[in-house]
Design an enzyme around this catalytic site. Structure first.
Site, PDB file in Angstrom:
ATOM      1  N   GLY A  12       0.803  -1.364  -0.092  1.00  0.00           N
ATOM      2  CA  GLY A  12       0.047   0.064  -0.107  1.00  0.00           C
ATOM      3  C   GLY A  12       0.735   1.269   0.015  1.00  0.00           C
ATOM      4  O   GLY A  12       0.316   2.146   0.456  1.00  0.00           O
ATOM      5  N   ASN A  14       1.478   3.094  -2.723  1.00  0.00           N
ATOM      6  CA  ASN A  14       0.765   4.022  -3.671  1.00  0.00           C
ATOM      7  C   ASN A  14      -0.230   4.721  -3.093  1.00  0.00           C
ATOM      8  O   ASN A  14      -0.743   5.631  -3.140  1.00  0.00           O
ATOM      9  CB  ASN A  14       0.422   3.231  -4.916  1.00  0.00           C
ATOM     10  N   HIS A 109       1.382   0.833 -12.921  1.00  0.00           N
ATOM     11  CA  HIS A 109       2.142  -0.165 -13.399  1.00  0.00           C
ATOM     12  C   HIS A 109       3.761   0.241 -13.235  1.00  0.00           C
ATOM     13  O   HIS A 109       4.133   1.263 -13.497  1.00  0.00           O
ATOM     14  CB  HIS A 109       1.920  -0.570 -14.763  1.00  0.00           C
ATOM     15  N   GLU A 174       6.369   6.162  -9.347  1.00  0.00           N
ATOM     16  CA  GLU A 174       4.724   5.962  -9.114  1.00  0.00           C
ATOM     17  C   GLU A 174       4.299   6.827  -8.176  1.00  0.00           C
ATOM     18  O   GLU A 174       3.138   7.423  -8.553  1.00  0.00           O
ATOM     19  CB  GLU A 174       4.668   4.551  -8.460  1.00  0.00           C
TER      20      GLU A 174
HETATM   21  C1  GRF Z   1       3.700  -1.363  -7.330  1.00  0.00           C
HETATM   22  O1  GRF Z   1       4.999  -1.255  -7.836  1.00  0.00           O
HETATM   23  C2  GRF Z   1       2.491  -1.036  -8.436  1.00  0.00           C
HETATM   24  O2  GRF Z   1       2.927  -0.626  -9.542  1.00  0.00           O
HETATM   25  C3  GRF Z   1       2.152  -2.640  -8.815  1.00  0.00           C
HETATM   26  O3  GRF Z   1       2.367  -3.192  -7.414  1.00  0.00           O
HETATM   27  C4  GRF Z   1       3.271  -2.448  -6.523  1.00  0.00           C
HETATM   28  C5  GRF Z   1       2.406  -2.087  -5.458  1.00  0.00           C
HETATM   29  O4  GRF Z   1       3.072  -1.487  -4.440  1.00  0.00           O
HETATM   30  N1  GRF Z   1       1.273  -2.818  -9.507  1.00  0.00           N
HETATM   31  P1  GRF Z   1       2.358  -0.854  -3.342  1.00  0.00           P
HETATM   32  O5  GRF Z   1       1.527  -1.848  -2.640  1.00  0.00           O
HETATM   33  O6  GRF Z   1       1.612   0.569  -3.802  1.00  0.00           O
HETATM   34  O7  GRF Z   1       3.414  -0.464  -2.258  1.00  0.00           O
END
Ligand code: GRF
Length: 202
Positions: A12, A14, A109, A174
């Site tokens: 989590g 992001n 992504h 990201e």
């Molecule tokens: C991120 O690298 C996202 O792009 C991919 O999975 C990972 C998730 O990371 N889809 P987080 O759970 O947001 O730390």
């Protein structure tokens, strides 16, 4: 105030970037109304609780994809969600969820799509030997990591990189582009022409 639902399966970070952006007033008037996980132990749920955000969990195991997605849509609608952000959500989204939120599901992504879709994108980039990879935010359609691209940031691949060091550098990108893309969508600054997403002001 538009209500956002964030779907996670794990760490989590992001989600945290979106929470932080909201707290700084940088989410275009959006507010995260609920964080949903298909994994009960997902650490991201704790981040949501700490921020005072409602959380929901449903187990996908043993359910047909459409049935599960019907439940997800129900949870999101019950919280008045208008925009869905996938953030490390390790499930393919079925037409049931797509139809419930047409053009309103975003994903992040860890590669410059269309290169390296699917899992372990950072390892794919290293193994392929590209010198640049990066992060992509895109609208979700019925194909894996394939919808119209809203935002990208390139990240260099260094000779010294391991999968972990590259993943960490991409993650920073990201965290920069995801809140910006959410804000642009919520402020109505996106227009779509075929596969091209035009972002007003960028
Ligand atoms: C991120 O690298 C996202 O792009 C991919 O999975 C990972 C998730 O990371 N889809 P987080 O759970 O947001 O730390």
């Amino acid at each position: 105030m538009q209500r956002i639902g964030v779907l996670i399966s794990g760490r989590g970070s992001n989600l945290q970037a979106l929470i932080d952006a909201q707290q700084r007033g940088e989410l275009g008037g959006g507010r995260i109304a609920v964080v949903f996980s298909n994994v009960e132990s997902a650490p991201g749920l704790e981040r949501a609780r700490r921020a005072g955000i409602a959380v929901a969990f449903r187990d996908h195991r043993g359910l047909p994809r459409e049935v599960f997605d019907g439940e997800v849509a129900e949870v999101l609608k019950a919280h008045g969600v208008e925009l869905v952000c996938l953030a490390g959500y390790m499930r393919l989204v079925s037409p049931v969820l797509l139809r419930a939120f047409p053009g309103r599901i975003l994903n992040v992504h860890p590669a410059l799509l269309p290169a390296f879709p699917g899992v372990k994108a950072q390892r794919q980039a290293l193994e392929h030997g590209v010198k640049l990879s990066g992060a992509t935010v895109h609208l979700v359609d019925e194909n894996l990591d394939a919808g119209p691209i809203v935002a990208q940031e390139a990240v260099p691949v260094l000779s010294s990189d391991t999968e972990d060091s590259l993943a960490a550098r991409i993650l920073e990108a990201e965290h920069r582009i995801y809140p910006r893309a959410v804000r642009a969508l919520l402020e109505g600054r996106l227009s779509i022409a075929g596969r091209r997403v035009l972002v007003e002001g960028e």
